[in-house]
Design an enzyme around this catalytic site. Structure first.
Site, short mmCIF file in Angstrom:
data_model
loop_
_atom_site.label_atom_id
_atom_site.label_comp_id
_atom_site.label_asym_id
_atom_site.label_seq_id
_atom_site.Cartn_x
_atom_site.Cartn_y
_atom_site.Cartn_z
N ASP A 54 0.80 -1.22 -0.10
CA ASP A 54 0.09 0.15 -0.02
C ASP A 54 0.90 1.30 -0.06
O ASP A 54 0.58 2.17 -0.74
CB ASP A 54 -0.83 -0.08 1.17
CG ASP A 54 -1.77 -1.12 1.11
OD1 ASP A 54 -2.10 -1.64 0.25
OD2 ASP A 54 -2.62 -1.38 2.23
N ASP A 71 8.67 12.67 4.99
CA ASP A 71 8.52 12.39 6.52
C ASP A 71 7.72 11.06 6.59
O ASP A 71 6.79 10.99 7.29
CB ASP A 71 7.55 13.51 7.20
CG ASP A 71 7.74 13.48 8.47
OD1 ASP A 71 8.97 12.63 9.13
OD2 ASP A 71 7.02 14.16 9.30
#
Ligand code: NAG
Length: 332
Positions: A54, A71
């Site tokens: 995913d 991040d």
């Protein structure tokens, strides 16, 4: 509590009074919590594969558009019960490749070596002559997957001299010490995938799109029962409800299925209900709800309830597998 913005629109309830509306998706558990629950055992291969696929799909799309997330960390990977997938959130540090204005990117444990160097230089007031690329995201994902696999926090490992000397040997060592998982599971595909994400040299790191072609993704793993408790879906699976007697007597079978259905409908509209008479899944009850909110409520309230003198165990079940008629042989 994490919400994802799905839609932004304006409604005119009355002329000249526009109402601005935000449609948000309420997401479920984060990869950070999953790591916490799995404690030192590490996550199951099924969950690692689900998460890796995913996130790689999200990254492949993002990188194709020229953006770097910058991040990536377990807190920014959340499970969507409604869509039955992990979603990537928090684009606060994201930048367009070639236009990196923010020099402090990524979070401590998941920062790529080149970003670490750039941070240090910026702190010293120096300009670095190189910009970070989408490869920083692959580094972070490599660390996340290695943490999920090993059940260990790897901050000190990654900063050690041993890692710098030969990271490949360290990864080999981590895999060798977890060989007990299940000898039949070929973990080396995952090991090689992680190695290809964790090259110090960003130009050698595998791109997201290529990583998706790894042989690791063609292994059909089955979820653990813990996975099916932790990751909500619109399908509920009830264990310990039906005795063999019910399954063999047609009349009693119909009665008990009707009873279970009535009970389950108290939590929301039931789309379908399945009680296999044969294995796989013999005697288990699969309840498909119209939405995951209802199945979550049902799971909470049905777990531990007495039914016919036995304690009901309620887990979720992947809707995708249920729709294909695929019933995993998960063991209690
Ligand atoms: C790193 O360790 C592996 C053994 O896991 C070894 O085969 C390889 O040659 C080592 N590489 C370097 C650069 O020392």
């Amino acid at each position: 509590l994490t919400l994802i913005l799905l839609l932004f629109f304006t409604i005119h309830f009355s002329p000249n009074v526009p109402s601005r509306c935000l449609l948000l998706e309420l997401l479920d558990v984060s990869a950070s919590e999953l790591l916490l629950y799995s404690s030192h055992q590490g996550c199951s291969m099924w969950m690692i594969q689900h998460c890796a696929r995913d996130v790689l799909e999200a990254l492949a799309f993002l990188h194709h558009e020229g953006y770097v997330h910058a991040d990536l960390k377990p807190r920014n990977i959340l499970w969507s019960a409604e869509n039955e997938c992990f979603k990537l959130i928090d684009f606060g540090l994201s930048f367009k490749e070639g236009n990196q204005d923010e020099k402090y990117i990524q979070t401590d444990r998941y920062r790529a070596p080149e970003a670490e160097l750039q941070n240090c230089l910026a702190q010293a007031g120096l300009q670095s002559d190189t910009e970070c690329t989408s490869a920083v995201d692959l580094w972070s994902l490599g660390i996340i997957l290695l943490e999920m696999f090993s059940g260990m926090k790897l901050k000190h490992t990654v900063r050690s001299q041993e890692w710098k000397a030969n990271s490949s040997a360290i990864i080999d060592h981590i895999f060798a010490s977890k060989a007990v998982v299940n000898a039949a599971i070929p973990a080396y595909h995952l090991r090689d995938l992680m190695k290809s994400m964790l090259h110090d040299d960003p130009s050698r790191r595998i791109p997201a799109e290529m990583a998706l072609c790894s042989a690791f993704f063609s292994i059909p793993f089955a979820p653990h029962i813990e996975d099916l408790v932790m990751l909500p879906t619109p399908v509920l699976r009830l264990l310990n409800v039906l005795d063999d007697d019910y399954l063999e007597n047609e009349e009693e079978y119909e009665d008990v299925v009707q009873g279970v259905k009535e009970e389950c409908q108290k939590y929301g509209p039931v789309v379908s209900l399945l009680v296999p008479k044969e294995n796989p899944g013999r005697g288990q009850v699969f309840v498909e709800y119209a939405n995951a909110g209802d199945s979550k409520a049902a799971q909470k309230l049905l777990t531990g309830r007495m039914f016919d003198g036995k304690f009901v165990v309620a887990t979720f079940y992947p809707l995708s597998a249920y729709k294909r008629g695929y019933l995993y042989q998960t063991l209690l």
